[in-house]
Design a protein around this motif. Sequence first.
Motif, PDB file in Angstrom:
ATOM      1  N   VAL A 190       0.872  -1.064   0.114  1.00  0.00           N
ATOM      2  CA  VAL A 190       0.019   0.075   0.046  1.00  0.00           C
ATOM      3  C   VAL A 190       0.797   1.354   0.050  1.00  0.00           C
ATOM      4  O   VAL A 190       0.494   2.324  -0.631  1.00  0.00           O
ATOM      5  N   ARG A 199       3.020   1.730  -2.014  1.00  0.00           N
ATOM      6  CA  ARG A 199       3.786   1.992  -3.238  1.00  0.00           C
ATOM      7  C   ARG A 199       2.454   2.962  -3.745  1.00  0.00           C
ATOM      8  O   ARG A 199       2.705   3.680  -5.033  1.00  0.00           O
ATOM      9  N   ILE A 200       1.442   3.015  -3.357  1.00  0.00           N
ATOM     10  CA  ILE A 200       0.345   4.200  -3.655  1.00  0.00           C
ATOM     11  C   ILE A 200       0.703   5.504  -3.431  1.00  0.00           C
ATOM     12  O   ILE A 200       0.833   6.078  -2.417  1.00  0.00           O
ATOM     13  N   LYS A 201       1.129   6.076  -4.611  1.00  0.00           N
ATOM     14  CA  LYS A 201       1.669   7.590  -4.406  1.00  0.00           C
ATOM     15  C   LYS A 201       0.528   8.459  -3.745  1.00  0.00           C
ATOM     16  O   LYS A 201       0.773   9.274  -3.032  1.00  0.00           O
ATOM     17  N   ASN A 202      -0.670   8.419  -4.308  1.00  0.00           N
ATOM     18  CA  ASN A 202      -1.637   9.520  -3.933  1.00  0.00           C
ATOM     19  C   ASN A 202      -2.026   9.425  -2.353  1.00  0.00           C
ATOM     20  O   ASN A 202      -2.709   8.113  -2.057  1.00  0.00           O
ATOM     21  N   ILE A 224      -5.884   8.252  -1.753  1.00  0.00           N
ATOM     22  CA  ILE A 224      -6.284   6.860  -2.096  1.00  0.00           C
ATOM     23  C   ILE A 224      -5.736   5.931  -0.954  1.00  0.00           C
ATOM     24  O   ILE A 224      -6.308   5.322  -0.471  1.00  0.00           O
ATOM     25  N   ARG A 225      -4.446   6.409  -0.684  1.00  0.00           N
ATOM     26  CA  ARG A 225      -3.834   5.293   0.432  1.00  0.00           C
ATOM     27  C   ARG A 225      -4.441   5.550   1.642  1.00  0.00           C
ATOM     28  O   ARG A 225      -4.753   4.542   2.390  1.00  0.00           O
TER      29      ARG A 225
END
Lengths: 431, 172, 312
Positions: free
Chosen positions: B78, B80-83, B86-87
């Motif tokens: 998780v 790695r989710i840049k936003n 969203i994370r």
Amino acid sequence: MTSVTIGFAGLALLFTVIALGMPIGFAMGLIGFGGFALLVSFDAAIVRIGVTTYNLATNLAIGTIPLFLFMAHLLFAAGLGKDMYDFAAKWVGRRRGGLAMATIGASAGFSSVNASSLATTATMGLVALPEMRKHKYNLSLASGSIVAGGGFGSLIPPSGMFIIYGILTETSIGKLFAAGIMPGITLAILYIAMIAIWCRINPNAGPRGPKYSWSEKLRSFSKTGEVIALFGLVMGGIVLGYFTPTEAGAIGALGAIIISAVRGRLTIASFKDAIYATLKTTGMIFGILFGAMVFNSFVTASTIPLHIVNMVTESGLSPMGVMLLILGVYFLLGMVLDASAMMTLTIPLFFPLVTSLGFDAILFGVLVVRMTEIALITPPVGMSIFILSGVAKDVPLTTMFKGALPFVCMDIIHVALLLIFPALSLWLPYL
Amino acid sequence: MQFIDTFLKRICEAVGVVGVLAILSLMALTVVTVVFRALHIAFPGTYSLSELLLIPAVSLSLAYAAVKNEHTRVVLLVDRIKNQRIRSALHGIMLMIGSLFWVAVAWATLREAIRKGAQGELSPIINVPVAPFRWAMAAAMILLIIVILWQGYKLLRGMKLEEENHTPEKQT
Amino acid sequence: AEIELTFSTTYTPTHPYGRADEEWIKRIHEQTDGRVNITAFWGGSLINSREGIDELNAGVADISYIAPIYASSGYDLSRLTPQFFYGYDDALEVLEVYKKLWDEYPQFAEELEGAKVLGYNVGTPMHLMLRDKALNQLADLQGLRIRSAVDFIGALTAHGAEGVTMPMTDTYPSLQRGVLDGVIAPYEALKSLSFAEVVKYYSELPHSRGAYPSRAINANAWAKLPEDIQKVFEDNIDWWTKATFDYAQESEDAGREYGVQHGVQFNAVDPAVIAEYAKAFEPAARETAKQLDAKGIPGTEIHDKIRAALNK
Ligand code: NA
Ligand code: NA
């Protein structure tokens, strides 16, 4: 859908939600509950979950964990952990990985006063991890040596796992205790060798400390007096029959309070810090234990383990082939099952088979206990790793699992040695 | 918003005091038993009493750890989710779904508290009614659920959890 | 098979109870011409609690070993009447008396309404295992610390001993190191729980275990069975009960033998001492009977019937 299909679907779903960041205890509990409801019935699942969680919340053997945690938090607050590791740094810190080696030794020593691998991991995690970090040790090496060392809790007597095995199989508990000692020592040697190799390959993993003169070394003894006294108190109390290993946690915590008071480190603030930190770490650890226990019920009901056991029973292999297959099965089951569940689920069926093939009941006990310890540190479900992460929140689980891996390799070599040289286990008990 | 935050924190701190007292009593009880034993003074019922004390110690610790946002989770993927939005939302959703487990535990505990209470369950030897302890466990579970849901809601709204002290994938 | 059922027990297939269970499972399979297949979960892997009867009622397993005597509440008759058998030492006689009570008082079956009983256990008496000194007189109990079931604690206290309800896993190390002076357990525990390694004396002062329903099938699962299959199960109730007792007796003998080999000293206790000791159980038993009376269950009546039958 058959039970087995539901079982595998549940496992797949578990890994998915864990990867998506659901807290591990929640994920295991939710999938365990849902899966059990699907396999049996919603009503049965509710009753099972109620009984399991209540039993866990009243289980005195596991209930010793908060008190050992309290002891460790107090020792930490009083600076005893620091003094112990300063002492180790002066004596073995010059050697690469020396403090990790000292951690292995300390874990083995601590294991002689408590019966549980999880309690050993939690206590050593609180005491040893901050110190190794301070000395710039690689986090994988540091956490790996702690979770691996935790396994001594069940191998070196007293041992809860040997007692459970002894009761399940009607094998002499005294002989099992005796059988754990030599394998414990050889395992410590293997672990220390592994740390040396690791630090040879990567010298930064456990960097050399400064050199100390003999007078400095000798002077460092003075600060270890309290720790030795505390250890002596707990060890002596158990050996002389003043209290049980389960009660040792409370005695150790009281001893830690006294020591920090004597040291003048026991302020109201530090006491408050220690006890609230205990409450918090207890909550994290039990959050996972609750989920794990419920998940065990689901895996059991899926009959996957039963099918695997039947496969072994009907394999028709040679005795050694069957034994290797069994060890392989334990390795696989240990990836997802908690240690005690693994035992109660498989021992009743494997034990008659193994002894009928001519293997010694005590040797098998040692091997099984070793396999349950490996289970504690293999991914994806590694209870010791979860426990350590409970007391070292900021170290990522992946770092810990990575750190445990080389130790698992050593474990496999160790189990092979135990199998090739049964005398390692059997010499003492049959003396 | 702030009001709910403060309110929940106050409750969990109050509850924390009870949990802390339970752990300390557990220690004291064991020590007293050991000392009495050495003096040959009988102190039966220690085990029964310890079991009872363990219930608030364990169940309240769960709620306390939750309010401190201490959940063990895997963040390898998780993170790695840049936003950030969203994370955070994913984290919130996972907490809210996961809380269903504790709903099941709370429900099961409540059912047992009612049923066993009606049967007049007593702790052996000391003859202390167990029902209040079962109710306490149920209450702790409900508090735990409320805390988790509140945290999930905050994350979904993109707000920060105050005491989040997780440092992602940092290596020394 | 046409009918798939699950069976759960806390014991293993090598334990006497488990041996009876394994044989029973085979018998049922054979006697129903393979129509019934039973999958066993051993070692408490499915149902592991003293609340096993609750779990069975809820359908966690279809058939299970149950021990209502260990339930923390509820099942009053099954849980409490074993106390009324104090002082006996003939297990089969106890069983006979107990089974008659089941015929006479429908309350026994009614309180287990979520399940149908398929077998009964009767315990052989347990005795006193001691570390340092054999027991000959009740005065020898003075000051001893003894691991015991709750039911025996009153009698121990009455003679100046301390009864401790320690978990089984703590008992061995406690006996080994002297945290405990003794334990109340049957012969077989000398071997099965390794007690022969940590006690020197076995004094035959009987502690009754009474009888209790020990195997049962979930009521819904039972209702779903065809009548001819139900008949097979019913025809095996006495067999299962008897097999359990026979294997248990066999293992008692083996346990005693094992104790002899390990140098445990056995001593019989004077019948007058035994009778005197039994008296210490009566007040608690009568108190329990009264509590049952208060709940509208004929406790005192049952107590008196049991005493009369045993004293014949
Ligand atoms: Na140990
Ligand atoms: Na694992």
